[in-house]
Design a protein around this motif. Structure first.
Motif, PDB file in Angstrom:
ATOM      1  N   LEU A 172       7.176   4.721  -7.501  1.00 36.11           N
ATOM      2  CA  LEU A 172       7.284   5.048  -8.916  1.00 36.11           C
ATOM      3  C   LEU A 172       6.050   4.596  -9.682  1.00 36.11           C
ATOM      4  CD1 LEU A 172      11.038   4.211  -9.546  1.00 36.11           C
ATOM      5  CD2 LEU A 172       9.994   6.458  -9.505  1.00 36.11           C
ATOM      6  N   ASP A 173       5.505   3.412  -9.353  1.00 38.87           N
ATOM      7  CA  ASP A 173       4.291   2.946 -10.016  1.00 38.87           C
ATOM      8  C   ASP A 173       3.123   3.878  -9.741  1.00 38.87           C
ATOM      9  OD1 ASP A 173       5.682   0.821 -11.026  1.00 38.87           O
ATOM     10  OD2 ASP A 173       5.038  -0.594  -9.466  1.00 38.87           O
ATOM     11  N   SER A 174       3.030   4.353  -8.493  1.00 38.05           N
ATOM     12  CA  SER A 174       1.921   5.242  -8.131  1.00 38.05           C
ATOM     13  C   SER A 174       2.092   6.617  -8.759  1.00 38.05           C
ATOM     14  CB  SER A 174       1.846   5.370  -6.603  1.00 38.05           C
ATOM     15  OG  SER A 174       0.791   6.241  -6.229  1.00 38.05           O
ATOM     16  N   LEU A 175       3.344   7.116  -8.817  1.00 44.91           N
ATOM     17  CA  LEU A 175       3.579   8.439  -9.395  1.00 44.91           C
ATOM     18  C   LEU A 175       3.363   8.445 -10.904  1.00 44.91           C
ATOM     19  CD1 LEU A 175       6.682   9.598  -7.341  1.00 44.91           C
ATOM     20  CD2 LEU A 175       4.447  10.710  -7.391  1.00 44.91           C
ATOM     21  N   ILE A 233       0.859  -1.188   0.000  1.00 45.79           N
ATOM     22  CA  ILE A 233       0.000   0.000   0.000  1.00 45.79           C
ATOM     23  C   ILE A 233       0.891   1.232   0.000  1.00 45.79           C
ATOM     24  CG2 ILE A 233      -1.791   1.250   1.248  1.00 45.79           C
ATOM     25  CD1 ILE A 233      -2.696  -1.441   2.396  1.00 45.79           C
ATOM     26  N   VAL A 234       0.669   2.122  -0.980  1.00 43.64           N
ATOM     27  CA  VAL A 234       1.528   3.294  -1.148  1.00 43.64           C
ATOM     28  C   VAL A 234       1.416   4.218   0.050  1.00 43.64           C
ATOM     29  CG1 VAL A 234       2.027   5.285  -2.628  1.00 43.64           C
ATOM     30  CG2 VAL A 234       1.332   3.116  -3.645  1.00 43.64           C
ATOM     31  N   ASP A 290      14.184  -0.889  -2.015  1.00 40.93           N
ATOM     32  CA  ASP A 290      13.887  -1.146  -3.419  1.00 40.93           C
ATOM     33  C   ASP A 290      12.399  -1.387  -3.623  1.00 40.93           C
ATOM     34  OD1 ASP A 290      14.980  -1.528  -6.103  1.00 40.93           O
ATOM     35  OD2 ASP A 290      14.285  -3.596  -5.879  1.00 40.93           O
ATOM     36  N   ALA A 291      11.783  -2.081  -2.689  1.00 39.72           N
ATOM     37  CA  ALA A 291      10.331  -2.318  -2.769  1.00 39.72           C
ATOM     38  C   ALA A 291       9.571  -1.007  -2.624  1.00 39.72           C
ATOM     39  CB  ALA A 291       9.911  -3.307  -1.686  1.00 39.72           C
ATOM     40  N   PHE A 292       9.996  -0.151  -1.688  1.00 39.01           N
ATOM     41  CA  PHE A 292       9.372   1.167  -1.517  1.00 39.01           C
ATOM     42  C   PHE A 292       9.492   1.979  -2.801  1.00 39.01           C
ATOM     43  CE2 PHE A 292       9.723   1.693   3.399  1.00 39.01           C
ATOM     44  CZ  PHE A 292       8.831   0.648   3.544  1.00 39.01           C
ATOM     45  N   GLY A 293      10.669   1.917  -3.414  1.00 40.18           N
ATOM     46  CA  GLY A 293      10.891   2.694  -4.629  1.00 40.18           C
ATOM     47  C   GLY A 293       9.982   2.254  -5.754  1.00 40.18           C
ATOM     48  N   ARG A 294       9.826   0.964  -5.969  1.00 42.17           N
ATOM     49  CA  ARG A 294       8.953   0.477  -7.033  1.00 42.17           C
ATOM     50  C   ARG A 294       7.509   0.893  -6.796  1.00 42.17           C
ATOM     51  NH1 ARG A 294      12.101  -4.247  -6.517  1.00 42.17           N
ATOM     52  NH2 ARG A 294      10.423  -5.218  -5.305  1.00 42.17           N
ATOM     53  N   ALA A 295       7.064   0.801  -5.532  1.00 39.17           N
ATOM     54  CA  ALA A 295       5.690   1.183  -5.216  1.00 39.17           C
ATOM     55  C   ALA A 295       5.452   2.669  -5.479  1.00 39.17           C
ATOM     56  CB  ALA A 295       5.388   0.842  -3.759  1.00 39.17           C
ATOM     57  N   GLN A 298       3.827  11.748  -2.074  1.00 40.57           N
ATOM     58  CA  GLN A 298       4.569  10.647  -2.679  1.00 40.57           C
ATOM     59  C   GLN A 298       5.899  11.137  -3.260  1.00 40.57           C
ATOM     60  OE1 GLN A 298       2.164   8.474  -5.446  1.00 40.57           O
ATOM     61  NE2 GLN A 298       0.466   8.172  -3.990  1.00 40.57           N
ATOM     62  N   LEU A 299       5.870  12.327  -3.875  1.00 37.75           N
ATOM     63  CA  LEU A 299       7.128  12.884  -4.372  1.00 37.75           C
ATOM     64  C   LEU A 299       8.097  13.149  -3.227  1.00 37.75           C
ATOM     65  CD1 LEU A 299       6.263  15.444  -7.201  1.00 37.75           C
ATOM     66  CD2 LEU A 299       7.862  13.546  -7.340  1.00 37.75           C
TER      67      LEU A 299
END
Length: 357
Positions: free
Chosen positions: A52-55, A2-3, A45-50, A64-65
Motif C-alpha cells: 500500500l505504501d508503494s502503490l 523491499i517491495v 499484514d507486513a506485506f500489505g503495508r509495504a 504490485q496491484l
C-alpha cells in the motif's frame, strides 16, 4: 521490507510472469493458495503495508496491484483493516491490464475475483465488458447461459431472466433464448399467481382462525359469567330477583351467543316464578290483614262487654273480657294501653279486697 521481494513472494519472480504466457486465473489461483498456506497473519499484514505504501507513490504498478489482489484474497482482513475494497482494486487492475493489451491477465484477475466474490455484480459486468470488447461473444453467451441455468436450478427465476436478456443484446438471432425468456416469465407469472392465491388462502385461514379464537374466547367468558350468577335457593325469594337481574344484565351486554336462547328462557321462567311468588305473598298479606281485622273487631267487642260488666259491678266477668280483648288484639291496637290499665286496676282491687278479708 523491499517491495520487489514482496511481489515476488506473492506472484512469483518477474521472469516467471513476463514470459510468453501471462498470468491467468489458474496461475493466480496457485499463488493465492500458496499465500494462504505459507504466510501467517503477521507476515501478510507486513506485506500489505509495504504494498500500500508503494502503490501510493505508483498507483499504476501492475505487478504490485496483482500482488495486492492475491494478498487480499488469501488474507481478506489485511485489506479490511486498511478499508481497501478488493472488488474496486481488482476492477482497476483489470482495466489497466486491458489497456496494456494483457487481456488474458485481466480476465484471470476478474475470474478469480468472481469465484471468490459471487455476489459482486460489478465484477461480472467488468468481465462481460472485456469479453465483449475482445470479441469473445460466444464465450460470454455461454457464461450468461450457465448463470441463468444456475439461477433457475436454485429457484431464482426472476434473477435468471436478466442474464438471458443480456444474451439477446449480444445476439438477437437467438430465438431459443427468447423462447426461454417467455417460458420463464410464464412460469414466474404462474408461480406468482399460485403464491398470491396461497397467500390469500393463508390470510383467509388466519383471519378465520383469529375470528374463531375470538368467538370461542368470548363464548367461554360469557358462559363463565353465566355460571357465576346467583343460584336460586328454596326459601330465599331474594335469590330469584338477584338471578333474574344478573341474567338481564348478561343479555343486555351480549346480544348474540350460544346460550342466548336458554338464558332468555330462564329469565322468562324466573319472571313467572317471581310473579307467582308475589301473587302468593299478596294473598297471604290480604289474609293476614283480614285475620288481624277480625281479631281487632273481636277484641273491641270483648272490651265493650268488659266495660258493660264493669258498670254493673261484675268485675270477674269484666276481667275475663278485658284479658280476652288483650289476647285477641295486636301490639298496635288503639285501646291496648287502656285495657292493660283496666286489667291492672281490677287485679289491684281484687288483691286489696282479699287483704281486707
Amino acid at each position: 521490507m523491499i517491495v520487489e521481494d514482496v511481489v515476488a513472494a506473492l506472484t512469483g519472480a518477474p521472469d516467471q510472469v513476463e514470459g510468453g504466457s501471462r498470468q491467468t486465473q489458474e496461475g493466480l489461483g496457485q499463488h493465492l493458495q500458496r499465500a494462504a498456506e505459507e504466510f501467517d497473519k503477521r507476515t501478510a499484514d507486513a506485506f500489505g503495508r509495504a504494498l500500500l505504501d508503494s502503490l501510493c507513490e505508483d498507483p499504476g504498478n501492475l505487478r504490485q496491484l496483482e500482488a495486492l489482489i492475491v494478498l487480499g484474497l488469501a488474507h481478506p482482513d489485511v485489506l479490511e483493516r486498511h478499508r481497501i475494497s478488493l472488488a474496486v482494486e481488482g476492477r482497476r487492475l483489470a482495466v489497466l491490464l486491458e489497456r496494456a493489451g494483457e487481456i488474458d491477465r485481466a480476465r484471470g484477475v476478474l475470474e478469480l475475483l468472481g469465484g471468490h466474490m459471487p455476489g459482486e455484480r460489478t465484477i461480472d459486468h467488468e468481465l462481460a465488458g472485456i469479453l465483449r470488447r475482445s470479441g469473445n461473444t460466444d464465450e460470454l453467451v455461454e457464461r450468461y447461459l450457465r448463470r441463468a441455468e444456475r439461477e433457475v436450478e436454485e429457484g431464482k427465476v426472476s434473477q435468471a431472466i436478466p442474464w438471458l436478456q443480456e444474451i439477446l443484446l449480444l445476439d438477437r438471432t437467438r430465438r431459443d433464448v427468447a423462447r426461454m425468456i417467455r417460458d420463464l416469465r410464464y412460469q414466474e407469472a404462474d408461480r406468482q399467481q399460485r403464491k398470491t392465491k396461497r397467500n390469500r388462502l393463508l390470510i383467509v385461514v388466519v383471519l378465520l382462525s383469529a375470528c374463531l379464537t375470538a368467538v370461542l374466547g368470548r363464548e367461554v367468558r360469557i358462559h363463565r359469567d353465566y355460571g357465576e350468577l346467583v343460584k336460586v335457593e328454596d326459601g330465599d325469594p331474594d335469590s330469584l330477583y338477584r338471578r333474574k337481574q344478573g341474567i338481564e344484565r348478561l343479555l343486555a351486554e351480549h346480544r348474540f351467543w350460544a346460550g342466548f336462547l336458554s338464558a332468555t328462557a330462564e329469565r322468562d321462567s324466573l319472571t313467572e316464578r317471581i310473579a307467582s311468588y308475589e301473587r302468593e305473598a299478596a294473598r297471604r298479606t290480604r289474609a293476614s290483614e283480614a285475620e288481624e281485622q277480625r281479631r281487632t273487631e273481636m277484641a273491641d267487642a270483648a272490651r265493650m262487654r268488659a266495660l258493660m260488666y264493669s258498670e254493673r259491678g261484675d268485675f270477674a266477668r269484666a276481667l275475663q273480657d278485658f284479658e280476652k280483648a288483650l289476647f285477641l288484639s295486636s301490639e298496635n291496637w288503639t285501646h291496648r294501653e287502656q285495657v292493660e290499665a283496666d286489667i291492672a286496676a281490677i287485679r289491684n282491687w281484687k288483691a286489696q279486697g282479699a287483704k281486707a278479708k
